[in-house]
Every structure is written in C-alpha cells, then in structure tokens.
Scaffold this motif. Sequence first.
Motif, short mmCIF file in Angstrom:
data_model
loop_
_atom_site.label_atom_id
_atom_site.label_comp_id
_atom_site.label_asym_id
_atom_site.label_seq_id
_atom_site.Cartn_x
_atom_site.Cartn_y
_atom_site.Cartn_z
N GLY A 29 -11.78 32.94 -28.29
CA GLY A 29 -10.65 33.41 -29.07
C GLY A 29 -9.31 33.23 -28.39
O GLY A 29 -8.27 33.23 -29.06
N SER A 30 -9.30 33.07 -27.08
CA SER A 30 -8.04 32.91 -26.34
C SER A 30 -7.68 31.45 -26.12
O SER A 30 -6.72 31.16 -25.38
CB SER A 30 -8.14 33.61 -24.98
OG SER A 30 -8.47 34.98 -25.12
N ILE A 45 -23.03 33.16 -28.08
CA ILE A 45 -22.30 33.14 -26.81
C ILE A 45 -21.37 34.35 -26.77
O ILE A 45 -20.63 34.59 -27.73
CB ILE A 45 -21.50 31.84 -26.67
CG1 ILE A 45 -22.41 30.63 -26.79
CG2 ILE A 45 -20.76 31.81 -25.35
CD1 ILE A 45 -21.68 29.32 -26.74
N PRO A 46 -21.39 35.13 -25.71
CA PRO A 46 -20.46 36.26 -25.62
C PRO A 46 -19.02 35.78 -25.55
O PRO A 46 -18.74 34.64 -25.16
CB PRO A 46 -20.89 36.98 -24.34
CG PRO A 46 -21.60 35.94 -23.54
CD PRO A 46 -22.27 35.04 -24.53
N GLU A 47 -18.13 36.63 -25.90
CA GLU A 47 -16.70 36.28 -25.88
C GLU A 47 -16.26 35.94 -24.46
O GLU A 47 -16.62 36.62 -23.50
CB GLU A 47 -15.87 37.43 -26.43
CG GLU A 47 -14.40 37.10 -26.60
CD GLU A 47 -13.63 38.24 -27.24
OE1 GLU A 47 -12.39 38.12 -27.34
OE2 GLU A 47 -14.26 39.24 -27.60
N ASN A 48 -15.49 34.88 -24.34
CA ASN A 48 -15.04 34.42 -23.03
C ASN A 48 -13.53 34.37 -22.97
O ASN A 48 -12.84 34.71 -23.95
CB ASN A 48 -15.64 33.04 -22.71
CG ASN A 48 -15.30 32.00 -23.76
OD1 ASN A 48 -14.16 31.55 -23.83
ND2 ASN A 48 -16.27 31.64 -24.58
N CYS A 49 -13.01 33.92 -21.82
CA CYS A 49 -11.57 33.89 -21.59
C CYS A 49 -11.00 32.48 -21.54
O CYS A 49 -9.91 32.27 -20.99
CB CYS A 49 -11.23 34.61 -20.29
SG CYS A 49 -11.75 36.34 -20.22
N LEU A 50 -11.70 31.50 -22.10
CA LEU A 50 -11.24 30.12 -22.05
C LEU A 50 -9.87 29.96 -22.69
O LEU A 50 -9.64 30.41 -23.81
CB LEU A 50 -12.24 29.19 -22.75
CG LEU A 50 -13.36 28.57 -21.91
CD1 LEU A 50 -14.16 27.59 -22.75
CD2 LEU A 50 -12.81 27.86 -20.68
N GLU A 63 -9.83 29.61 -38.28
CA GLU A 63 -10.24 30.99 -38.49
C GLU A 63 -10.39 31.78 -37.19
O GLU A 63 -10.08 32.98 -37.17
CB GLU A 63 -11.56 31.02 -39.26
CG GLU A 63 -11.47 30.47 -40.67
CD GLU A 63 -12.80 30.51 -41.39
OE1 GLU A 63 -13.78 31.01 -40.79
OE2 GLU A 63 -12.88 30.07 -42.55
N TYR A 64 -10.86 31.12 -36.13
CA TYR A 64 -11.21 31.86 -34.92
C TYR A 64 -10.28 31.59 -33.74
O TYR A 64 -10.26 32.40 -32.81
CB TYR A 64 -12.64 31.50 -34.49
CG TYR A 64 -13.71 31.99 -35.44
CD1 TYR A 64 -14.28 33.25 -35.29
CD2 TYR A 64 -14.13 31.19 -36.49
CE1 TYR A 64 -15.25 33.69 -36.16
CE2 TYR A 64 -15.11 31.64 -37.38
CZ TYR A 64 -15.67 32.89 -37.20
OH TYR A 64 -16.63 33.32 -38.08
N ASN A 65 -9.54 30.51 -33.76
CA ASN A 65 -8.69 30.17 -32.62
C ASN A 65 -7.23 30.26 -33.02
O ASN A 65 -6.51 29.26 -33.14
CB ASN A 65 -9.02 28.77 -32.09
CG ASN A 65 -10.49 28.61 -31.73
OD1 ASN A 65 -11.26 27.99 -32.45
ND2 ASN A 65 -10.89 29.18 -30.60
N LEU A 66 -6.79 31.47 -33.21
CA LEU A 66 -5.43 31.71 -33.69
C LEU A 66 -4.38 31.49 -32.61
O LEU A 66 -3.19 31.39 -32.93
CB LEU A 66 -5.32 33.15 -34.23
CG LEU A 66 -6.31 33.51 -35.36
CD1 LEU A 66 -6.11 34.94 -35.80
CD2 LEU A 66 -6.16 32.54 -36.53
N ALA A 67 -4.79 31.44 -31.36
CA ALA A 67 -3.84 31.22 -30.27
C ALA A 67 -3.71 29.75 -29.90
O ALA A 67 -2.97 29.42 -28.96
CB ALA A 67 -4.25 32.03 -29.04
N LEU A 68 -4.40 28.86 -30.60
CA LEU A 68 -4.39 27.44 -30.27
C LEU A 68 -3.00 26.84 -30.48
O LEU A 68 -2.42 26.95 -31.56
CB LEU A 68 -5.42 26.71 -31.13
CG LEU A 68 -5.72 25.26 -30.75
CD1 LEU A 68 -6.35 25.19 -29.37
CD2 LEU A 68 -6.65 24.62 -31.78
N VAL A 93 -19.17 27.49 -29.60
CA VAL A 93 -18.31 27.61 -28.42
C VAL A 93 -16.89 28.01 -28.83
O VAL A 93 -16.27 28.86 -28.20
CB VAL A 93 -18.29 26.29 -27.63
CG1 VAL A 93 -17.32 26.37 -26.45
CG2 VAL A 93 -19.69 25.94 -27.13
N LEU A 94 -16.39 27.40 -29.90
CA LEU A 94 -15.03 27.71 -30.35
C LEU A 94 -14.92 29.14 -30.87
O LEU A 94 -13.90 29.81 -30.64
CB LEU A 94 -14.62 26.71 -31.44
CG LEU A 94 -14.55 25.24 -31.01
CD1 LEU A 94 -14.19 24.36 -32.20
CD2 LEU A 94 -13.55 25.04 -29.88
#
Length: 619
Positions: free
Chosen positions: A503-504, A473-478, A530-535, A498-499
């Motif tokens: 990244g946002s 999946i390409p990077e999204n703005c979720l 690892e991937y959702n540092l803004a959570l 999906v996660l």
Amino acid sequence: PITRPGYFFVTCWRAKFMEAFFSHVLRGTIDVSSDRRLCDQRFSPLLHSSRHVRQLTICNMLQGATELVAEPNRRVLETLASSLHTLKFRHLLFSDVAAQQSLRQLLHQLIHHGAVSQVSLYSWPVPESALFILILTMSAGFWQPGPGGPPCRLCGEASRGRAPSRDEGSLLLGSRRPRRDAAERCAAALMASRRKSEAKQMPRAAPATRVTRRSTQESLTAGGTDLKRELHPPATSHEAPGTKRPPSAPAATSSASSSTSSYKRAPASSAPQPKPLKRFKRAAGKKGARTRQGPGAESEDLYDFVFIVAGEKEDGEEMEIGEVACGALDGSNPSCLGLPALEASQRFRSISTLELFTVPLSTEAALTLCHLLSSWVSLESLTLSYNGLGSNIFRLLDSLRALSGQAGCRLRALHLSDLFSPLPILELTRAIVRALPLLRVLSIRVDHPSQRDNPGVPGNAGPPSLIIGDEEIPENCLEQLEMGFPRGAQPAPLLCSVLKASGSLQQLSLDSATFASPQDFGLVLQTLKEYNLALKRLSFHDMNLADCQSEVLFLLQNLTLQEITFSFCRLFEKRPAQFLPEMVAAMKGNSTLKGLRLPGNRLGGGQTLGRQRGKELGL
C-alpha cells in the motif's frame, strides 16, 4: 556542482583529482621520482592526498594493500580510516598468504576502526575461497588476531592476548597446508551427513553418484588433507555427544598408488549416494596445477573429470546438484563446511552496504554469505548481481528471514538479479516480501525463465509454505519495486497479490513483462488504481502494448500518478492516427500528471499531430 548525466556527480573537482592522484601513486602508475617536488623527503604524496579520498579501489593481486599497512604509511592509513567511505575490489586474482594478511589488517583498520560503510566486488570470474570469505567476514565485523601478525594498537589488551581459533585462522589467513576445493569439501560433508543418518537408522534418499566414498576419501587423503580432522576440528566442534564419527581414510604411501588401488577396490554399491558438487575450473597455467605422471595418472584424470568436467553441465543438472547440497548440508556444523568459527571472534563495527557484481558464488561461498547475513543487523542495502545462486536462493531466503527477525535489523534495500532462478520471478518476489516485510526498495531481475514451473523445495530448507504458497502476503513497507521479467506470460494474479500488499508503493517499474491477454494487464492497472493510492511514478519498458490501448487510456486517467514512462512498448503500432488524439484527450483531464515519456514507440507520422496537441496542453 557539475553534473554529467549518466556518469557521475562531482561536487569538488580538486577532491576528485586528489583521489585519483592517490590511487595512481599507490599503484605505481605515477612515478614520483620523476618530479623533484614529489620525491622530497619532507613531503609525502600519499599523506597529502589521503584526506581527500572517499573511494578506494583495490585490483588484481591486491596492489597497494601491503604498502598501506607498512609502518612508514601509518599516518596515511589513519587518515584514510576517517575519510574513506567506499571500498571497491575489481578483477581480483589469486593472491598469496602475505597479501591476504596485509588485506586483513587493512580491512580491520578501515572497517572496524574506520568509516568505511560500503564494500563492492566487481567482476571476479573465479573467486578464491579464502580471500572471498576473508572480505565477507571482515565486512560483517568479525575479527581475530592473526597468528604471528602484529597486534592491533586500537583493540586494547583483550585482543592482544587472545589466541585465534584454529579453524578460522586457517580459513581466513590461508594456511600453508593444501586446501581442499569447495567441491571436495562439500562432498566430504555430504558423506558425513549420510553416515550420521545411517547411524541413527534414518535413511535419506539421494541421487546416484559416480564416485564411491572410499575413493573420494583416499583421494582427499592423498592430496594432503585428513578427512577426520577437517570434518571434526577439535577447536570449534559443535557435535552432539555420542555422535558416531566416520573413520578416516587409510594413509597412502603415494598419491598414484592410492588412487589406483582405490579405483580398483571400490565396491559396487546399489545404495544411492550424493552427487559431487560443481566447482569452477581453475585457470590454465596457475601454480596450483598438478602434473600427472606415473601409473596413477589415469585414475586422477577420472577423479578430475568427475569434479571438474561434471561442473560444466546444463543449468538443470546444476540446480539438482545444488538442491542435494542444500538438503544434505542443512543443520550441519559450520566447522564441517569450513565456515568461520564466529563464536570465537570479536564483533566490531560492520558495513551497511554490500554489493557483489558478477562474482559467481560456489556452494561454500553461498553458505558463508547466508551464515553471515542471518545476524548482519547493520546491513541496510544488499546487491547480488549475476552470482549464479541457483538453488542456494532457498538458503538466502532462510537467512533473510532470520535477519528480519533480529532486533535492530536495518535492511531496507535489496537488489537481486541473475541469469536463472529455480523459482519463477513472481514466486521469488512473494517470498522476499514475506521474508522482509520492512523492506523499502526491491529490485529483482531474472533473464531466463525457470526450468520448472513448480520448483521443488530442498529437503531441509523448510516447509513449502515458507517459500512458495498461495496464502495472502502480509502488508509490507515497499516504496519502490522494480521487476525485470524473463520471456513468457506471467500470471497476473500473483503480481496483483504483491501490489495489494504494498500500500505504500510510490514507484513501480516493469521490464519485459508479458501477460496472457490485455484483460490481465487491465487487472494489474485496476489493482494499482484501487490499492496503490500513493503511487507517483510508473514505468513500462519493452512491453508489447499494441493491443492494450484502452488499458493505456485507463491508466492515463489515474489521478495519483505524476510520471509515466512507456519505453519501447509499441504503443502506436496500431491505429496511430486515432489513438494519439484519444491519448491527448485523456491527458487533458489529468491535472496531476507532470511527465510523460514515450521513447521508442514507433510514433512515426503522428509526431506532427502530437506536437500540435502538445501545444494545446502546454506540454
């Protein structure tokens, strides 16, 4: 401001009272003649309170629409056009042509020349096609002057002298000639598509049918509809030159004799033919019900059985029928399906928020919605809640993908929930994220598991890789993702994909998620770290985490989270005396965590120990 949690937020009670007063006077629930101050000719209760109205609700038989567009209330409507922001429809019933014309003028004034930015429809069990399509097209900003109606003062001379398209006028205003049902219309479209394929010598396989083409055509002709004229309207036909049109059914002297003769003369064909589509059963006691008498009653009962009773089959058959419709109708002319002739309409201001709650969408309504969505660039938020989309979800994905490719697309929030889905929820989520990479808020819920683990794709809905697949999946703005899962174990790698692409992501909510093993749940938590540092906010609801205590402790050590909620997750079902101290110790080392909610987790005797440890932490 006065806040009442869980209900509403009121900033000015005077404005709230005046808004309610306006609605009651408009609907007639307040008798103004009973008060001499209200019935004074120098005072208008509607005009006095209209400037405070921010939200207007239209119910049942469109009460109030005719009164608002009347000439004595012209100043009231002008005031509403500048003050009203939200228009709601609740419990709509069947309406006449005059009421729809009034509603059309009202929507034109409030949306196209006003400030209404949100339209919501609630609880419409049997939607009337003409009225529903009218609300949709007007909300999307399309407008044509109605035949015989008063011209719009605000549109200028260009709109005054413009003649309406025959198709759109009959569709949106509801002509006086008998209208065909969605099932009949789609059945006719299927037959036209099949004959075109035969003419081009490109046969297409389709499921067997229980109604012959001749009997269907004669039934439509007996009901007062010319099949040839409906499938190929002269005003908006986009048919390629040289395409062979299907011959119309012969005119019948009476409906009974036509139905009886067609039933007897129908040739038995071995070639597969498309199934009739489902339509909703009309409510008992309506004026449109036919009284069957004479020798043709038996054949008409058979006709109604095919088109009405067959619509009450199980969901599996319904999805199969929907796929046939999507495959056969792909690429068909909009006029063949009775869709609005948008090319002949003027484009005005449109709304930014559309909400459909418990409004079942027939194939005709779903195609109309998708037809409008593909170019609805002003739409910022879309909510589709329990609309019975079925396999029309593939059409929705195609339209959202087309909308995403439009310059100036503003869609940033999508809320989708339904009882069933032909796609598993994680596959559907991946498809939505790929179709709308600029989406900020996604809320998706499916109550019951998919009927098929590997759903087929309709024949012409696009290559399978555009809907389902294993590609990245390409990077999204979720920024906010909420998912409500049906029962059954979910594949953790699909959720992780999906996660990883989000990244946002700042807020994640998982409801009723079930994984095959604690290791799969740990894989999801590791991906978040690892991937959702803004959570910032994480919520789990109705999940059995009794065997995932080590994974919960790992989660509490995440230094980016600020709020964590475990509601009804059975955390303390096992080893409560040992697990609670471990949990408190993990929270001690997390300085960023500001809130922890643990409702419904069977804390039991651990509450006293929890309060003691909480005092040590200052909780």
